[in-house]
Structure formats: C-alpha cells, structure tokens
Design a protein around this motif. Structure first.
Motif, mmCIF file in Angstrom:
data_model
loop_
_atom_site.group_PDB
_atom_site.id
_atom_site.type_symbol
_atom_site.label_atom_id
_atom_site.label_comp_id
_atom_site.label_asym_id
_atom_site.label_seq_id
_atom_site.Cartn_x
_atom_site.Cartn_y
_atom_site.Cartn_z
ATOM 1 N N VAL A 15 0.861 -1.192 0.000
ATOM 2 C CA VAL A 15 0.000 0.000 0.000
ATOM 3 C C VAL A 15 0.898 1.244 0.000
ATOM 4 N N PRO A 16 0.365 2.401 -0.376
ATOM 5 C CA PRO A 16 1.187 3.621 -0.348
ATOM 6 C C PRO A 16 1.618 3.973 1.080
ATOM 7 N N GLU A 17 2.805 4.533 1.212
ATOM 8 C CA GLU A 17 3.295 4.969 2.520
ATOM 9 C C GLU A 17 2.510 6.192 2.977
ATOM 10 N N PRO A 18 2.097 6.240 4.242
ATOM 11 C CA PRO A 18 1.355 7.414 4.722
ATOM 12 C C PRO A 18 2.303 8.572 5.046
ATOM 13 N N GLU A 19 1.825 9.786 4.935
ATOM 14 C CA GLU A 19 2.619 10.948 5.338
ATOM 15 C C GLU A 19 1.870 11.703 6.438
ATOM 16 N N PRO A 20 2.609 12.271 7.388
ATOM 17 C CA PRO A 20 1.947 12.913 8.531
ATOM 18 C C PRO A 20 1.326 14.262 8.171
ATOM 19 N N GLY A 21 0.114 14.464 8.642
ATOM 20 C CA GLY A 21 -0.526 15.771 8.514
ATOM 21 C C GLY A 21 -0.198 16.623 9.733
ATOM 22 N N ARG A 22 -0.834 17.760 9.832
ATOM 23 C CA ARG A 22 -0.628 18.657 10.978
ATOM 24 C C ARG A 22 -0.920 17.916 12.284
ATOM 25 N N GLY A 23 -0.024 18.044 13.227
ATOM 26 C CA GLY A 23 -0.218 17.435 14.542
ATOM 27 C C GLY A 23 -0.017 15.929 14.556
ATOM 28 N N GLU A 24 0.555 15.394 13.485
ATOM 29 C CA GLU A 24 0.757 13.945 13.411
ATOM 30 C C GLU A 24 2.246 13.592 13.347
ATOM 31 N N VAL A 25 2.505 12.314 13.583
ATOM 32 C CA VAL A 25 3.872 11.806 13.621
ATOM 33 C C VAL A 25 3.926 10.552 12.756
ATOM 34 N N LYS A 26 4.938 10.461 11.924
ATOM 35 C CA LYS A 26 5.119 9.241 11.125
ATOM 36 C C LYS A 26 6.142 8.347 11.814
ATOM 37 N N LEU A 27 5.797 7.071 11.918
ATOM 38 C CA LEU A 27 6.650 6.102 12.603
ATOM 39 C C LEU A 27 7.063 4.984 11.655
ATOM 40 N N ARG A 28 8.304 4.533 11.804
ATOM 41 C CA ARG A 28 8.696 3.262 11.208
ATOM 42 C C ARG A 28 8.421 2.209 12.284
ATOM 43 N N VAL A 29 7.515 1.300 11.982
ATOM 44 C CA VAL A 29 7.085 0.335 12.995
ATOM 45 C C VAL A 29 8.198 -0.688 13.225
#
Ligand SMILES: [Zn+2]
Ligand SMILES: [Zn+2]
Length: 365
Positions: free
Chosen positions: A17-31
């Motif tokens: 699936v496509p990789e998600p990108e963080p919006g305002r107030g969000e954090v992207k994590l490598r699980v």
C-alpha cells in the motif's frame, strides 16, 4: 510499503500500500514491533466487530484497514506543529483517537469518548512498515526501554488499568482468572504494588510461565475446586478483588464466587457468549461487578515501570516474522499455543534490542 490489510472475516492480506505521510499534529513512525491481541483474533474469526463497512465518524476509515494496535515505532517524520518529539526517538502508541471535545474527553475519561477510534480497526494500524499517529497517541519511551518492550506497553496498560479497577492496596489478595498476557501483566503490576495474587489457568504452559515470573500460588481449575481453594487461602473470606482475564462461563462464575463480600470483580476478558448471572450470586455477596474500557492515563506510568524492570518479558513473549503473522501468529494463538506473540515488523530480531536508543537519548528534549 508492506502492510496486513483486514478485509473481513478470515481475510487478512499481506499486500503493498502507499506509505502514509503525517498531517498537521501527526507523527510518522517506522514500525519496529506490533503485538497480536485477543481482540485481533475476535476480529479475524468472528468479525467484523470493531472494524466498519462504513466510514468511521471520526477518522473516515472503513475496511479494508491495516490491523495492529500494540506497536512500537521510531519517529521518522513530524507533521506541522509537532516540536516535542525527535527523529529517531522510540515511541509506544496509545491506539486511540478521540474527539477531544465531548463530555468524557473534557472529564479526562477519554476512553469513554463516544467517537473513539481504535488504531488497527478504525484507523491504519501497526502491521505495516510505516504508520501515522496523532501526537497525543505517541508516548516516548525512556532510555533503556527497547522497541520490543515498547510493543508490550499497550497490553500492559490494559493490565494496569484493570488493576486500578480492582481498587486494592498492599497486603490484600487478588485472584486472577486467566494467565494470558493480560493476566500476566496484572500479576506483575500487583506484585509491584505489594498485592498478593492467586493465579488460575487450565493451561500447564501458562501456569509454568506465571510460576517462572514469580507467582507463588498458581491453581489448575481442572484439578481443584477453585473457589474453595481461594477461600482456604483467604481465611474463608475470598479475594479482595478478582479479575476475569479468561472469558469463559466457568472462570466468570469462579471469579464471582471467589470474591469476598463487598469485594470487586473486574471483567477484562472479551466474552464471546453472553454472561449469565444467577440473581442471588450478585445480590447476596454485594460484590461490585465492573469492566475495563481500554486504559486511561496508563502509558506514562507503565513506561516508567518498564524502565525500572517491573515487567520482565522472558518466558512469555516471543517474536515472529511479518510474513508469518497468520500461520505463526493468529492461528497459533487460536490453538492456545504461545502466550504473547509479537510481529517483528522491521525484521530486526537479530539486531541489538535497543538499537535506536542512541538517537532517542541524544535528540530528545
Ligand atoms: Zn490489544
Ligand atoms: Zn470525545
């Protein structure tokens, strides 16, 4: 990126699936790691239960959805407005998104928010290479806490809240019916608080695991009269509180009858069948019967307890590769094999357990 998508009953697909990108107030994590939970089994074999075929009112998410709600990841990107986390920092995810403005959110009882969305069911979860969470869902680990330990914070937070619901104090006795991960977590939490535990489970492997963790009184319900045994151990009165972490009719009855007059009985297990209570069994002992709604404010104290060594993982936590999530994860748990199975999403079992902690220590504010 690779992800495990839940489409419906017995339909979990490892796909791209496509990789998600963080919006305002969000954090992207490598699980790094994501644990498999009893509620995942319920969703897989009996669902959809928590997932939806229509958009969730808060997140808009519907099936198929990426599963996984017991995760630890490493911060790889910060959305606009997030300044108090550092790239490379390890975080445990509290897998709930709440509305933030209802009665319960205002009272601090956010676990009762009527719009509550659970990550892994109502927003994309941790069985994926990357995930995006709201800033307030991410709890930074303390130095020395590994990514694998980080993936245990969520179930241990449930256990922590379960013990809070028991309303007991040091020197009292709690009977734990069911020695799965929540039962084990409750035992370790009670021990830390100086509360005696009586552990009951029909599985020899689970009894052995609890004994290795230090449980002194471990009962086999197939080999003894559990209620009589609990009364024998408590001067005839019964436990101050009891936990149903098993989910069967027999364990529920033993929980109720093994609790003393005016004591507390806490159900944390998900029962697959309705529970039947003979009226006088609740009326006469005046037992307080209550439940557990996820957890509230439990992540910071559980992370602190993890850092001080209160939650050893040896003997009850194992890891499996991402590819094996169904065969060696869900299906084995269904057969009551294994206890806490954690998916090594990043494929790093061979690497040092605290590999990411340098960035964690060096860059955190
Ligand atoms: Zn869980
Ligand atoms: Zn709310």
């Amino acid at each position: 990126m690779r992800a495990a998508l839940y489409y419906g009953r017995q339909d979990l697909r490892l796909t791209s699936v496509p990789e998600p990108e963080p919006g305002r107030g969000e954090v992207k994590l490598r699980v790094h790691y994501n644990g498999i939970c009893g509620s995942d089994l319920l969703e897989y074999y009996d669902g959809p239960v928590t997932t939806r075929s229509t958009p969730h009112p808060l997140t808009g998410v519907q099936n198929p959805v990426i599963m996984g709600h017991e995760l630890c990841g490493e911060v790889v990107a910060l959305g606009a407005g997030v300044e108090d986390l550092a790239i490379g920092e390890l975080v445990a995810v509290e897998p709930v998104e709440t509305c933030g403005h209802c009665l319960y959110c205002g009272l601090g009882q956010y676990n009762h928010c009527p719009q509550l969305a659970i990550q892994g069911y109502n927003r994309a979860g941790g069985l994926a290479e990357y995930t995006v969470v709201k800033r307030r869902m991410a709890h930074a680990l303390l130095p020395g806490v590994s990514a694998l330990q980080g993936a245990l914070i969520e179930p241990l937070a449930i256990a922590w809240h379960t013990v809070n619901r028991c309303a007991v104090s040091a020197g009292q006795v709690v009977a734990i019916h069911g020695a799965g991960p929540i039962g084990a977590g409750a035992f370790l939490t009670l021990r830390r608080r100086g509360v005696e535990a009586i552990v009951i489970d029909p599985s020899p492997a689970r009894r052995a695991a609890l004994t290795r963790l230090g449980a002194r009184t471990v009962l086999d319900p197939a080999a003894c009269d559990v209620v009589a045994a609990i009364r024998d151990l408590t001067a005839g009165r019964g436990a101050h509180a009891s936990i149903d972490a098993a989910g069967g009719a027999q364990a529920f009855a033993a929980m109720l009858h093994g609790t003393r007059v005016d004591g507390t009985a806490v159900v944390v297990a998900i029962h697959h069948e309705p529970v039947v209570i003979p009226p006088f069994d609740l009326l006469m002992p005046e037992v307080r019967l209550t439940g557990v709604a996820l957890s509230v404010d439990a992540f910071p104290p559980v992370i602190a307890e993890m850092a001080r060594g209160s939650y050893p993982l040896e003997g009850w936590v194992e890891t499996i590769p991402f590819d094996a999530v169904i065969e060696r994860g869900i299906e084995r748990l269904r057969r009551q094999q294994g206890m806490k199975i954690v998916v090594d999403v990043a494929g790093q079992s061979g690497r040092p357990a605290v590999a990411a902690s340098e960035g964690h220590r060096g860059e955190s504010a």
